[in-house]
Design an enzyme around this catalytic site. Structure first.
Site, PDB file in Angstrom:
ATOM      1  N   SER A   8       0.855  -1.057  -0.029  1.00  0.00           N
ATOM      2  CA  SER A   8       0.023   0.259  -0.236  1.00  0.00           C
ATOM      3  C   SER A   8       1.168   1.043  -0.033  1.00  0.00           C
ATOM      4  O   SER A   8       1.753   0.823   0.714  1.00  0.00           O
ATOM      5  CB  SER A   8      -0.846  -0.211   1.232  1.00  0.00           C
ATOM      6  OG  SER A   8      -1.541   1.193   1.863  1.00  0.00           O
ATOM      7  N   TYR A  41      -0.855   0.167  10.442  1.00  0.00           N
ATOM      8  CA  TYR A  41      -1.130  -0.107   8.758  1.00  0.00           C
ATOM      9  C   TYR A  41      -0.386  -0.309   7.867  1.00  0.00           C
ATOM     10  O   TYR A  41       0.426  -1.412   7.134  1.00  0.00           O
ATOM     11  CB  TYR A  41      -3.047   0.136   8.304  1.00  0.00           C
ATOM     12  CG  TYR A  41      -2.776  -0.550   7.075  1.00  0.00           C
ATOM     13  CD1 TYR A  41      -3.415  -1.592   6.181  1.00  0.00           C
ATOM     14  CD2 TYR A  41      -2.501   0.650   5.967  1.00  0.00           C
ATOM     15  CE1 TYR A  41      -3.423  -1.970   5.311  1.00  0.00           C
ATOM     16  CE2 TYR A  41      -3.270   0.194   4.683  1.00  0.00           C
ATOM     17  CZ  TYR A  41      -3.935  -0.920   4.053  1.00  0.00           C
ATOM     18  OH  TYR A  41      -4.107  -2.202   3.111  1.00  0.00           O
TER      19      TYR A  41
HETATM   20  N1  LIG Z   1      -8.923  -0.724  -0.467  1.00  0.00           N
HETATM   21  C1  LIG Z   1      -7.507   0.292  -0.335  1.00  0.00           C
HETATM   22  O1  LIG Z   1      -8.125   1.465  -0.421  1.00  0.00           O
HETATM   23  C2  LIG Z   1      -6.502  -0.558  -0.455  1.00  0.00           C
HETATM   24  C3  LIG Z   1      -5.426   0.952  -0.583  1.00  0.00           C
HETATM   25  C4  LIG Z   1      -4.446   0.031  -0.764  1.00  0.00           C
HETATM   26  C5  LIG Z   1      -3.934  -1.210  -0.449  1.00  0.00           C
HETATM   27  N2  LIG Z   1      -4.739  -1.654  -0.127  1.00  0.00           N
HETATM   28  C6  LIG Z   1      -4.556  -3.309   0.020  1.00  0.00           C
HETATM   29  O2  LIG Z   1      -5.095  -3.911  -1.215  1.00  0.00           O
HETATM   30  C7  LIG Z   1      -5.258  -5.671  -0.439  1.00  0.00           C
HETATM   31  C8  LIG Z   1      -6.760  -6.091  -0.549  1.00  0.00           C
HETATM   32  O3  LIG Z   1      -7.616  -5.090   0.233  1.00  0.00           O
HETATM   33  P1  LIG Z   1      -9.423  -4.462  -0.832  1.00  0.00           P
HETATM   34  O4  LIG Z   1      -9.642  -3.154  -0.881  1.00  0.00           O
HETATM   35  O5  LIG Z   1     -10.148  -5.489  -1.665  1.00  0.00           O
HETATM   36  O6  LIG Z   1     -10.283  -5.036   0.376  1.00  0.00           O
HETATM   37  P2  LIG Z   1     -11.324  -5.959   0.665  1.00  0.00           P
HETATM   38  O7  LIG Z   1     -12.323  -6.559  -0.259  1.00  0.00           O
HETATM   39  O8  LIG Z   1     -11.912  -5.554   2.157  1.00  0.00           O
HETATM   40  O9  LIG Z   1     -10.229  -7.441   0.608  1.00  0.00           O
HETATM   41  C9  LIG Z   1      -9.562  -7.883   1.739  1.00  0.00           C
HETATM   42  C10 LIG Z   1      -9.646  -9.359   1.596  1.00  0.00           C
HETATM   43  O10 LIG Z   1      -8.946  -9.469   2.538  1.00  0.00           O
HETATM   44  C11 LIG Z   1      -9.546 -10.793   3.846  1.00  0.00           C
HETATM   45  N3  LIG Z   1      -8.532 -11.224   4.704  1.00  0.00           N
HETATM   46  C12 LIG Z   1      -8.766 -10.298   6.467  1.00  0.00           C
HETATM   47  N4  LIG Z   1      -8.132 -10.808   6.971  1.00  0.00           N
HETATM   48  C13 LIG Z   1      -7.880 -12.321   6.907  1.00  0.00           C
HETATM   49  C14 LIG Z   1      -7.581 -13.015   7.541  1.00  0.00           C
HETATM   50  N5  LIG Z   1      -7.129 -13.312   9.056  1.00  0.00           N
HETATM   51  N6  LIG Z   1      -7.528 -14.438   7.113  1.00  0.00           N
HETATM   52  C15 LIG Z   1      -8.087 -14.975   5.682  1.00  0.00           C
HETATM   53  N7  LIG Z   1      -8.547 -13.278   4.874  1.00  0.00           N
HETATM   54  C16 LIG Z   1      -8.866 -12.194   5.357  1.00  0.00           C
HETATM   55  C17 LIG Z   1     -10.940 -10.253   3.549  1.00  0.00           C
HETATM   56  O11 LIG Z   1     -11.154 -11.666   4.098  1.00  0.00           O
HETATM   57  P3  LIG Z   1     -13.968 -11.401   4.102  1.00  0.00           P
HETATM   58  O12 LIG Z   1     -13.553 -11.501   2.922  1.00  0.00           O
HETATM   59  O13 LIG Z   1     -13.527 -13.034   4.951  1.00  0.00           O
HETATM   60  O14 LIG Z   1     -12.977 -10.735   5.266  1.00  0.00           O
HETATM   61  C18 LIG Z   1     -11.095  -9.839   2.346  1.00  0.00           C
HETATM   62  O15 LIG Z   1     -11.399 -10.665   1.833  1.00  0.00           O
HETATM   63  C19 LIG Z   1      -5.249  -5.514   0.766  1.00  0.00           C
HETATM   64  O16 LIG Z   1      -3.700  -6.263   1.241  1.00  0.00           O
HETATM   65  C20 LIG Z   1      -5.001  -4.532   0.954  1.00  0.00           C
HETATM   66  O17 LIG Z   1      -4.696  -3.884   2.963  1.00  0.00           O
HETATM   67  C21 LIG Z   1      -6.225  -1.549  -0.133  1.00  0.00           C
END
Ligand SMILES: NC(=O)c1ccc[n+]([C@@H]2O[C@H](COP(=O)([O-])OP(=O)(O)OC[C@H]3O[C@@H](n4cnc5c(N)ncnc54)[C@H](OP(=O)(O)O)[C@@H]3O)[C@@H](O)[C@H]2O)c1
Ligand SMILES: Cc1cc2nc3c(=O)[nH]c(=O)nc-3n(C[C@H](O)[C@H](O)[C@H](O)COP(=O)(O)OP(=O)(O)OC[C@H]3O[C@@H](n4cnc5c(N)ncnc54)[C@H](O)[C@@H]3O)c2cc1C
Lengths: 435, 246
Positions: free
Chosen positions: B138, B151
Site C-alpha cells: 500500500s 497498518y
Molecule cells: N482498498 C484500498 O483503498 C487499499 C489501498 C491500498 C492497499 N490495499 C490492500 O489491497 C488488498 C486487498 O484489499 P481490498 O481493498 O480488496 O479489500 P477487501 O475487499 O476488504 O479485501 C480484504 C480481504 O482480506 C481478507 N482477510 C482479512 N483478514 C484475513 C484473514 N485473517 N484470513 C483470511 N482472509 C483475510 C478479507 O476476507 P473476508 O472477505 O472474509 O473479510 C477480504 O477478502 C489488501 O492487502 C489491502 O491492504 C487496499
C-alpha cells in the site's frame, strides 16, 4: 469524475439524501434496526422509485457475478446487480440476446425486474417479468424466498414491478434468445399523422418483432402526430460475419447551468429529425438500433441543474386515438415541447406483476425540461386525459403523479401492499400513499 | 501464467484481478476465510473462462497452516506459476493506540502472515527455477502517518521484505512484484466518503496488476499517479512532516 451522486435518479429530480449500504456478496447481511432501506440498481429510473430520502439505499452493483449459464439452452442465472450491457458483452459473441431490453443497456437485472421493464418487442415477448424464470427474494428478517411463476407465485407477482419494496432481489434467472449474429435488419418509414401510425402497426406487427416510433410533438395542426416508424429484426445467418465496429462514446462532463433543451432547440431538432433522409431498409449493429442514446453518456446533464421530468402513459386500445390526439394538442398549445417523444403499441398480453405498467394499448413517452410549476401543471393536465381514458402512468419514469391517480392507475396496489417488507420503503411509495 | 494461487481471494481487488486472468483461461486455487463468498466467486470465474477453479477456506492468521495450505495448492494445480497475496485488514487506528493486542493482531494479518506465505512461496519458486510472486502492499507503507501508522508499518515491513526477496531471487528465475494501490473503493474502505479524483475502482487496480505481470515490473503504484504523490510525501523532511495532520 461524476457530479451525479451515485445515488441520484436519472431525471436529477427530486433531490434526495441517503445513507448508503454497499452490498458485495449475495450472502452479505442487510442492515438491521428500524432504518428504512431501498435497493438501488443503476439509477436509470427517472424519478423517485429508486430514491429513499432520509433513509438508506442498498447499493446492489457489487452483486455482479454469474451463477450459471447453459450454452445449450441459453438459461442464465446471475446476481441482481449485473448490468444488461454486461450480459450482452458476454452473450452476443456466443449467439445469445436478451429476451427483452429497455432503451438503455445500463440497467441492472434487479432494476429490470422491479420495474417490469418493456422493450420494442412487447407485442411478441411481453415485459421483462414475463421472461423471468425465477429469482431469489431476500427479506429483512433474513429469509430467502426462491420465486417463479409456479413456485411462491404470489411473491413472484408482487415482486415483478414491485418497485424494490418486497425485499432485495439477490439473483435473477432468464432465458436468452438465439441470434445468428450481432446485426439487425432495420426499416424506417415516415408517417404523416396518427391514423397512418395505426395503419402501419397493423401491417408491421405481424412481420417484425421490434417496433418503436418517434413522433414530432412540436408539430401541430395538420402535422399533429407525424413521425418516424422504426421496425427491426435480428439479421438472418449470412449477414456480415465481422463484428460491428466498436462505438466511441462521449460523456457530458457536468450538469450545465441552464438547459440546452428549450422551446427553440426542441422545435429545430424535431423538424430536422423528421426530415432527415434515412435509408428505408438497412443492416445495422444492434447497439445503435436498441440503444440510440447510450453513446452519449450522462446525457441527462444536458437538461441542466434543474433536471427534467418524463411522462410515460399507456392508453387502452379503444380510447387511444382520441386520447393521444388530445395529449399532443395539450403539449403543442403549452409550448413546452418534448425532445424525444416515443410511441409504441403494447401487445395484448397481461403482465405478471401486481403493479406492472405494460397493458394492452398504446404507450407514449415524453420528456420535459423542468421549468417549475408550469411543467408540473402541464403534466397534471395530461394526467386528466390519461385517467379519463382508463390508462396509467409509468412509475419508473414518474416524480410527480398524485396518490389518487396512482391508486386509480394501479387498482391492485392494496393487495400489493401486503407484500411490502416492513423494513423497506421509498420516496415514491411514501408520496403516492400519503394522501 | 496458467496456474494461479490467490490468497485473500475474496478481496475486491483480488476478485477483479482473477476475472481478468479467467478470461485468459487460467486455472485457480483460491484461498479465503469465508466459504460462501468463495463459492460465489468460484462459480463466477468458471463462467468467465477459468479452467479448474479450486478453493479452500482458512483463517490466514494461522501461520502454522501455511506450508500445508501451499502443499494442497501445488497438489491441486500441479505446480504454481503465479501467486497473488491480497488479504489484508484496515484496523481502527485509534483503537490500536489503546490496545497492544489489536496492534499486534493487525501486524499479524497484514505483515507476518504475508511474510510467512512469501517465504514459503519464494522457496517453492526458487526450487522450481521459476514463478511470479505478486503481493499487494500500500502507499500507506511508504511513510508513517498519525492516521494509520499501524497498518502503514505492516505494509512498510512487507515492502522492505519484498525488496530483499527480489534481490535474492533476481538470478533464480523468480519474479517478485510489489503492488502499491492508493485509495480503492472496496469493502475495506466502506466507511470512507468515496468522492473525488483520488479514488479508483478495483478493476483499475486489476488492470494494473495484470500489466505489471506481463511487463515484469518490480514495484508499481496504482493508479500510476500515486508514484509522483509518494515521491513528494517520502521526501518531505521529517521536521516538517511531523507537524502535518495527515
Ligand atoms: N482498498 C484500498 O483503498 C487499499 C489501498 C491500498 C492497499 N490495499 C490492500 O489491497 C488488498 C486487498 O484489499 P481490498 O481493498 O480488496 O479489500 P477487501 O475487499 O476488504 O479485501 C480484504 C480481504 O482480506 C481478507 N482477510 C482479512 N483478514 C484475513 C484473514 N485473517 N484470513 C483470511 N482472509 C483475510 C478479507 O476476507 P473476508 O472477505 O472474509 O473479510 C477480504 O477478502 C489488501 O492487502 C489491502 O491492504 C487496499
Ligand atoms: C435512456 C433510458 C431509456 C429507457 N428506456 C426504457 C424502456 O424502453 N422501457 C422501460 O421499461 N424502461 C426504460 N427506461 C427505464 C429503466 O429501464 C428502468 O427505470 C429500470 O428499472 C432502471 O434500472 P436500474 O438498474 O437503473 O434500477 P434503479 O433505477 O436504480 O431502480 C429501479 C427500481 O428497482 C428497484 N431495484 C433495483 N435493484 C433491485 C434489487 N436488486 N432488488 C429489488 N429491487 C431492486 C429499486 O428499488 C427501484 O424501485 C429507460 C431509462 C433510460 C435512462
Amino acid at each position: 469524475m461524476t457530479d451525479r451522486a451515485p445515488d441520484g435518479s436519472w431525471g436529477r429530480y427530486p433531490p434526495a439524501r441517503h445513507r448508503r449500504w454497499a452490498l458485495n456478496h449475495r450472502s452479505d447481511r442487510l442492515p438491521g434496526g428500524s432504518n428504512r432501506v431501498l435497493p438501488f440498481g443503476n439509477g436509470r429510473s427517472y424519478g423517485d422509485v429508486c430514491l429513499n430520502d432520509g433513509g438508506t439505499l442498498l447499493l446492489t452493483r457489487g452483486l455482479d457475478r454469474w451463477i450459471a449459464f447453459d450454452p445449450a439452452t441459453g438459461v442464465l442465472r446471475a446476481e441482481a446487480g449485473v448490468l444488461l450491457s454486461e450480459i450482452l458483452a458476454f452473450s452476443v459473441p456466443q449467439g445469445w440476446f436478451l429476451p427483452v431490453t429497455p432503451g438503455t443497456q445500463f440497467v441492472t437485472l434487479g432494476g429490470a425486474v422491479a420495474n417490469d421493464v418493456h422493450g420494442k418487442n412487447h407485442h411478441v415477448a411481453g415485459s421483462f417479468g414475463e421472461q423471468t424464470r425465477a429469482f431469489e427474494l431476500y427479506r429483512s428478517d433474513g429469509s430467502r424466498i426462491v420465486c417463479g411463476p409456479e413456485e411462491n407465485g404470489d411473491w413472484f407477482r408482487a415482486t415483478i414491478g414491485g418497485l424494490g419494496l418486497t425485499g432485495l432481489i439477490a439473483w435473477v434467472e432468464i432465458r436468452l434468445r438465439r441470434i445468428a449474429n450481432p446485426w439487425m435488419v432495420a426499416e424506417n418509414r415516415r408517417f404523416a399523422n396518427l391514423d397512418d401510425f395505426f395503419a402501419l402497426n397493423d401491417d408491421y406487427e405481424t412481420r417484425y418483432p421490434y417496433i418503436v416510433s418517434w413522433i414530432d410533438c412540436a408539430a401541430a395542426g395538420k402535422g399533429l402526430g407525424r413521425g418516424i416508424y422504426m421496425a427491426g429484426m435480428h439479421a438472418p445467418p449470412g449477414a456480415p460475419t465481422a463484428p460491428p465496429p466498436a462505438r466511441r462514446s462521449l460523456t457530458v462532463p457536468f450538469a450545465l447551468p441552464i438547459s440546452l433543451v428549450n422551446r427553440w432547440s426542441v422545435r429545430a431538432f424535431n423538424r430536422l429529425y423528421y426530415h432527415l433522409p434515412r435509408p428505408a431498409r438497412a443492416l445495422t449493429p444492434y447497439q445503435p438500433f436498441f440503444y440510440p442514446l447510450d453513446n452519449l453518456l450522462e446525457w441527462n446533464r444536458l437538461y441542466g441543474q434543474r433536471g427534467f421530468l418524463q411522462y410515460q402513459c399507456v392508453i387502452p386500445p379503444e380510447a387511444a386515438r382520441d386520447a393521444l390526439r388530445e395529449i399532443l394538442n395539450r403539449i403543442a398549445s403549452s409550448g413546452q415541447g418534448s425532445m424525444l417523444a416515443v410511441l409504441k403499441r403494447f401487445g395484448a398480453r397481461t403482465s405478471g406483476g401486481l403493479l406492472s405498467f405494460p397493458r394492452p394499448g398504446v404507450t407514449l413517452a415524453l420528456d420535459f425540461p423542468h421549468l417549475g410549476q408550469k411543467t408540473l401543471d402541464l403534466l397534471s393536465r395530461l394526467d386528466e386525459v390519461t385517467r379519463q381514458a382508463g390508462g396509467a402512468v409509468y412509475p419508473a419514469k414518474d416524480a410527480r403523479m398524485s396518490g389518487e391517480h396512482f391508486r386509480c392507475y394501479f387498482p391492485q396496489w392494496s393487495t400489493f401492499a401486503k407484500f411490502i417488507d416492513p423494513n423497506f420503503s421509498s420516496s415514491f411509495w411514501r408520496r403516492v400513499t400519503a394522501d | 501464467m496458467r496456474n494461479i494461487l490467490i490468497v485473500g481471494a475474496t478481496s475486491a481487488i483480488a476478485e477483479a484481478t482473477a476475472r481478468r486472468f479467467a478470461a485468459l483461461g487460467a486455472r485457480f486455487y483460491l484461498v479465503g476465510r469465508n466459504a460462501e463468498k468463495l463459492a460465489a466467486i468460484v462459480g463466477d470465474l468458471e463462467i468467465r473462462g477459468g479452467q479448474a477453479v479450486h478453493s479452500e477456506s482458512i483463517d490466514l492468521d494461522w501461520l502454522e497452516q501455511h506450508p500445508a495450505l501451499l502443499a494442497r495448492a501445488v497438489q491441486a494445480l500441479g505446480g504454481i506459476d503465479l501467486a497473488l497475496i491480497a488479504h489484508g485488514s484496515l484496523p481502527d487506528q485509534a483503537a490500536c493506540q489503546k490496545s497492544v493486542k489489536m496492534t499486534l493482531a493487525a501486524i499479524q494479518t497484514n505483515a507476518l502472515s504475508v511474510i510467512s506465505l512469501a517465504t514459503e512461496l519464494a522457496n517453492l519458486f526458487e526450487a522450481r527455477g521459476r514463478g511470479t510472486l505478486v503481493v499487494i502492499g500500500s502507499v500507506a507503507g511508504d511513510r508513517g502517518r498519525q492516521s494509520n501508522y499501524v497498518y502503514g508499518a505492516a505494509k512498510g515491513m512487507v515492502g522492505l521484505f519484498l525488496q530483499g526477496l527480489r534481490n535474492r531471487l533476481n538470478d533464480k528465475g523468480v519474479h517478485v512484484i510489489t503492488v502499491k494501490p492508493g485509495f480503492v473503493d472496496t469493502p475495506m474502505t466502506a466507511a470512507f466518503e468515496k468522492k473525488g479524483l483520488l479514488w479508483a475502482q478495483p478493476d483499475q487496480i486489476a488492470r494494473g496488476i495484470v500489466a505489471a505481470v506481463e511487463r515484469r515490473r518490480d514495484v508499481v503504484y496504482l493508479p500510476g499517479f500515486w508514484r509522483w504523490i509518494m515521491i513528494v510525501i517520502r521526501h518531505l523532511p521529517e521536521s516538517i512532516f511531523k507537524r502535518l495532520k495527515l
